[in-house]
Design a protein around this motif. Structure first.
Motif, PDB file in Angstrom:
ATOM      1  N   THR A  97      82.292  14.882 114.017  1.00 26.11           N
ATOM      2  CA  THR A  97      81.573  15.876 113.203  1.00 26.11           C
ATOM      3  C   THR A  97      82.446  16.287 112.035  1.00 26.11           C
ATOM      4  N   VAL A  98      81.815  16.605 110.915  1.00 27.68           N
ATOM      5  CA  VAL A  98      82.552  17.090 109.751  1.00 27.68           C
ATOM      6  C   VAL A  98      81.601  17.881 108.864  1.00 27.68           C
ATOM      7  N   ARG A  99      82.173  18.750 108.031  1.00 30.56           N
ATOM      8  CA  ARG A  99      81.396  19.384 106.965  1.00 30.56           C
ATOM      9  C   ARG A  99      81.910  18.867 105.633  1.00 30.56           C
ATOM     10  N   VAL A 100      81.012  18.326 104.824  1.00 31.02           N
ATOM     11  CA  VAL A 100      81.369  17.873 103.474  1.00 31.02           C
ATOM     12  C   VAL A 100      81.157  19.044 102.527  1.00 31.02           C
ATOM     13  N   THR A 101      82.235  19.501 101.920  1.00 33.09           N
ATOM     14  CA  THR A 101      82.148  20.676 101.044  1.00 33.09           C
ATOM     15  C   THR A 101      82.148  20.325  99.564  1.00 33.09           C
ATOM     16  N   GLY A 102      82.475  19.079  99.227  1.00 35.43           N
ATOM     17  CA  GLY A 102      82.489  18.717  97.812  1.00 35.43           C
ATOM     18  C   GLY A 102      82.620  17.229  97.608  1.00 35.43           C
ATOM     19  N   LEU A 103      82.051  16.733  96.498  1.00 39.74           N
ATOM     20  CA  LEU A 103      82.163  15.331  96.093  1.00 39.74           C
ATOM     21  C   LEU A 103      82.143  15.292  94.572  1.00 39.74           C
ATOM     22  N   LYS A 104      83.195  14.743  93.971  1.00 37.16           N
ATOM     23  CA  LYS A 104      83.276  14.708  92.515  1.00 37.16           C
ATOM     24  C   LYS A 104      84.036  13.468  92.071  1.00 37.16           C
ATOM     25  N   GLY A 109      85.208  12.586  85.114  1.00 37.47           N
ATOM     26  CA  GLY A 109      84.026  12.049  84.461  1.00 37.47           C
ATOM     27  C   GLY A 109      82.768  12.300  85.273  1.00 37.47           C
ATOM     28  N   GLU A 110      81.697  11.616  84.874  1.00 38.82           N
ATOM     29  CA  GLU A 110      80.419  11.781  85.565  1.00 38.82           C
ATOM     30  C   GLU A 110      80.457  11.051  86.901  1.00 38.82           C
ATOM     31  N   LEU A 111      79.989  11.716  87.930  1.00 37.08           N
ATOM     32  CA  LEU A 111      79.982  11.131  89.261  1.00 37.08           C
ATOM     33  C   LEU A 111      78.886  10.074  89.355  1.00 37.08           C
ATOM     34  N   GLU A 112      79.216   8.922  89.940  1.00 34.69           N
ATOM     35  CA  GLU A 112      78.227   7.865  90.138  1.00 34.69           C
ATOM     36  C   GLU A 112      77.142   8.338  91.117  1.00 34.69           C
ATOM     37  N   PRO A 113      75.872   8.011  90.856  1.00 38.46           N
ATOM     38  CA  PRO A 113      74.791   8.472  91.738  1.00 38.46           C
ATOM     39  C   PRO A 113      74.960   8.049  93.191  1.00 38.46           C
ATOM     40  N   TRP A 114      75.569   6.880  93.420  1.00 34.74           N
ATOM     41  CA  TRP A 114      75.751   6.402  94.788  1.00 34.74           C
ATOM     42  C   TRP A 114      77.182   6.559  95.274  1.00 34.74           C
ATOM     43  N   ALA A 115      77.966   7.438  94.640  1.00 31.78           N
ATOM     44  CA  ALA A 115      79.239   7.838  95.239  1.00 31.78           C
ATOM     45  C   ALA A 115      78.933   8.497  96.577  1.00 31.78           C
ATOM     46  N   PRO A 127      87.418  -5.715 106.945  1.00 31.98           N
ATOM     47  CA  PRO A 127      86.265  -5.745 106.032  1.00 31.98           C
ATOM     48  C   PRO A 127      85.148  -6.636 106.561  1.00 31.98           C
ATOM     49  N   GLY A 128      83.931  -6.129 106.483  1.00 32.00           N
ATOM     50  CA  GLY A 128      82.766  -6.877 106.940  1.00 32.00           C
ATOM     51  C   GLY A 128      82.360  -6.605 108.363  1.00 32.00           C
ATOM     52  N   SER A 129      83.151  -5.822 109.110  1.00 33.26           N
ATOM     53  CA  SER A 129      82.796  -5.544 110.496  1.00 33.26           C
ATOM     54  C   SER A 129      81.627  -4.562 110.565  1.00 33.26           C
ATOM     55  N   PRO A 130      80.852  -4.580 111.651  1.00 30.01           N
ATOM     56  CA  PRO A 130      79.671  -3.702 111.767  1.00 30.01           C
ATOM     57  C   PRO A 130      80.049  -2.227 111.680  1.00 30.01           C
ATOM     58  N   TYR A 131      79.120  -1.417 111.195  1.00 29.97           N
ATOM     59  CA  TYR A 131      79.380   0.018 111.037  1.00 29.97           C
ATOM     60  C   TYR A 131      78.076   0.786 110.996  1.00 29.97           C
ATOM     61  N   ALA A 132      78.197   2.088 111.175  1.00 29.88           N
ATOM     62  CA  ALA A 132      77.125   3.044 110.885  1.00 29.88           C
ATOM     63  C   ALA A 132      77.783   4.229 110.204  1.00 29.88           C
ATOM     64  N   ALA A 133      77.138   4.776 109.195  1.00 28.71           N
ATOM     65  CA  ALA A 133      77.725   5.878 108.431  1.00 28.71           C
ATOM     66  C   ALA A 133      76.650   6.873 108.046  1.00 28.71           C
ATOM     67  N   VAL A 134      77.012   8.139 108.018  1.00 24.03           N
ATOM     68  CA  VAL A 134      76.141   9.189 107.510  1.00 24.03           C
ATOM     69  C   VAL A 134      76.920   9.895 106.419  1.00 24.03           C
ATOM     70  N   MET A 135      76.264  10.194 105.287  1.00 21.36           N
ATOM     71  CA  MET A 135      77.024  10.585 104.097  1.00 21.36           C
ATOM     72  C   MET A 135      76.220  11.470 103.163  1.00 21.36           C
ATOM     73  N   ALA A 136      76.973  12.235 102.358  1.00 24.11           N
ATOM     74  CA  ALA A 136      76.404  12.913 101.195  1.00 24.11           C
ATOM     75  C   ALA A 136      76.681  12.033  99.986  1.00 24.11           C
ATOM     76  N   THR A 137      75.707  11.933  99.083  1.00 22.62           N
ATOM     77  CA  THR A 137      75.862  11.064  97.916  1.00 22.62           C
ATOM     78  C   THR A 137      75.825  11.873  96.629  1.00 22.62           C
ATOM     79  N   GLY A 138      76.165  11.204  95.538  1.00 21.91           N
ATOM     80  CA  GLY A 138      76.209  11.891  94.260  1.00 21.91           C
ATOM     81  C   GLY A 138      74.865  12.395  93.790  1.00 21.91           C
ATOM     82  N   ASP A 139      73.814  11.574  93.966  1.00 27.79           N
ATOM     83  CA  ASP A 139      72.514  11.973  93.421  1.00 27.79           C
ATOM     84  C   ASP A 139      71.347  11.541  94.299  1.00 27.79           C
ATOM     85  N   HIS A 140      71.608  11.186  95.555  1.00 27.84           N
ATOM     86  CA  HIS A 140      70.537  10.699  96.425  1.00 27.84           C
ATOM     87  C   HIS A 140      70.513  11.418  97.764  1.00 27.84           C
ATOM     88  N   GLY A 141      71.066  12.606  97.809  1.00 26.76           N
ATOM     89  CA  GLY A 141      71.004  13.404  99.014  1.00 26.76           C
ATOM     90  C   GLY A 141      71.828  12.839 100.147  1.00 26.76           C
TER      91      GLY A 141
END
Length: 510
Positions: A97-104, A109-115, A127-141
């Protein structure tokens, strides 16, 4: 002296009942016309030969050195798998568990929409191994993504957001919360073959910034490196070994190299006394869309074959207008729309029957040539003719050639002149393709959505996921519509031409 006025403008109609001319006999009659007029089978044969020959010649002109080593996902997809992480091991079931408090943007400069900044559970740091991730993004929620090609939206957010990943066997579930108490499940996914011990932690990544400049002299595309900074707190892992510490690491599979300091600098992790984690890194976790589309490169002959199909479709009806034969046909068969339907079916059948083996042979020979020129696995797939995406491109390209002929047939009925019908259909299908190479991208994309040229999207072999920013450059084989959607645009034009032709036949003399 008394004269009897001569009626004008009235077409001759046979007194025979339309049912006397069965539709099967109409089909036979139109097929007989097609095979006995030597020029029409010759044009069809030339269309097939040119489609095959030009496809192979186009492939022969494409050469690659193979480039650097690539990162492959378990399913063989070439991917970019680069990010910075604060991670630890998790054995068996557990929750992070984590709380994301900021992304810049790290450079101001301008943050990429898919940061992206969030949590990741990964088989290993390879690299390339299976994964699952949950994330906050720059412009896609908030998003949940897994195994490079899957994405689910978790909803919008305009401030700090809590994220959670829970593992139960090979099933991983992502959650989000605005307050850390009430949680909403985003998606539950299965990562087949997940080992007992995996890596979990916070991560940050950002795609490269891409700039496209378009002028009538050509298109230039530049990409610059970038870094993103994510801030986290309340980072916990239930089920991790006692005393395990969060370790800082970079995963850098498939990240393009560059000369700038940002490209060369590794990611960083800073932990404050209050337990706030600040991660800075670069990269992306997504399919690699920078490589050529070897499927689309195998169908360059279709573009030329279209011209022959336009001529065939138009002349199949306008030559009868020119010689007055169509009046005889309508005398014998007053149901004119039946005649048009028979012509369209015969034309469709013969063109598809010839176009399908031509596109299949052209693709097979072009693929062999491309492999000889360096387009080899693992960077480029070894495509089977009967497997996707090759199969839809082969069949779809044959349908494209068939629909173009039908469009020309309907246009020929409307105009009654071969030259005019050929010119109009060729302009509608070919000219947008040429203009799309020079016009500004928004205009080029509009042309390739709204005109019959949209059908060339059926040749695409690369899927462009919605969760990856990509500059769709028509000259590189990218089309704004999905393959079958693009072909549907041409089908709509062909249907409209036939309906207008039927309306015209009912209202005008032959």
């Amino acid at each position: 002296m008394t004269t009897t006025p001569t009626p004008t403008g009235t077409s001759y109609r046979s007194q025979l009942h339309p049912a006397k001319a069965g539709f099967g006999r109409l089909l036979l009659a139109e097929w007989t016309k097609f095979r006995t007029v030597r020029a029409w089978p010759l044009v069809l044969a030339l269309a097939a030969a040119v489609t095959v020959a030009v496809s192979q010649l186009g492939a022969a002109g494409s050469v690659t050195s193979g480039g650097p080593a690539v990162t492959l996902a378990p399913d063989g997809t070439v991917v970019t798998d680069g990010f910075h992480t604060a991670h630890r091991t998790l054995t068996g079931d557990g929750t992070v568990t984590v709380r994301v408090t900021g992304l810049k943007s790290a450079d101001g400069g301008e943050l990429e929409p898919w940061a992206k900044a969030g949590l990741i559970l990964k088989e290993s740091l390879k690299p390339g191994s299976p994964y699952a991730a949950v994330m906050a993004t720059g412009d896609h929620g908030v998003r949940m993504q897994w195994d490079f090609t899957h994405d689910t939206s978790g909803g919008a957010t305009d401030g700090p957001v809590w994220l959670r990943l829970t593992r139960g066997g090979d099933r991983v579930t992502g959650y989000m919360s605005h307050d850390g108490r009430d949680w909403t499940a985003i998606e539950a996914v299965r990562l087949a073959g997940l080992p007992d011990t995996v890596q979990v932690g916070a991560f940050v990544a950002t795609p490269m910034h891409q700039v496209v400049q378009r002028s009538f002299g050509g298109t230039s595309q530049t990409a610059g490196g970038g870094e993103a900074t994510g801030t986290f707190d309340h980072l916990t892992a239930e089920g991790a070994p006692a005393g395990a510490r969060w370790a800082s690491a970079d995963v850098s599979g498939g990240i393009p190299s560059g000369p700038t300091a940002a490209d060369a600098r590794p990611g960083t992790t800073h932990v404050s006394a209050s337990g706030t984690y600040t991660l800075t890194g670069r990269g992306d976790i997504a399919p690699d869309l920078t490589r050529g589309d070897t499927v689309q490169m195998s169908f360059q002959g279709v573009f030329v074959g279209v011209l022959f199909m336009v001529a065939l479709g138009a002349l199949f009806v306008t030559s009868e207008y020119k010689r007055g034969l169509l009046r005889t046909t309508f005398t014998a068969t007053p149901a004119r729309t039946k005649v048009l339907a028979a012509k369209a079916l015969v034309l469709s059948a013969v063109t598809f029957a010839v176009a399908l083996p031509a596109t299949a042979l052209g693709f097979t020979l072009a693929q062999s040539t491309l492999r000889d020129n360096g387009f080899t696995p693992p960077a480029f797939p070894d495509l089977s003719l009967l497997a996707e995406p090759a199969l839809h491109a082969v069949v779809g390209s044959a349908l494209l050639l068939t629909l173009v002929a039908v469009l020309a047939l309907g246009t020929g009925v409307l105009l009654r002149t071969g030259a005019g019908a050929i010119a109009i259909v060729a302009v509608l299908v070919i000219l947008p393709q040429i203009l799309s190479l020079a016009l500004p991208l928004p205009v080029a994309h509009w042309l390739l959505r709204a005109t019959p040229a949209a059908a060339f999207a059926i040749e695409q072999g690369v899927t462009y996921p919605r969760f990856v920013d990509h500059n769709c450059i028509p000259g590189s084989g990218c089309y704004p519509l999905a393959p079958w959607h693009g072909l549907a645009v041409l089908a709509a034009y062909a249907l409209a031409a036939l309906l207008l032709a039927a309306w015209s036949l009912r209202r005008r003399d032959a």
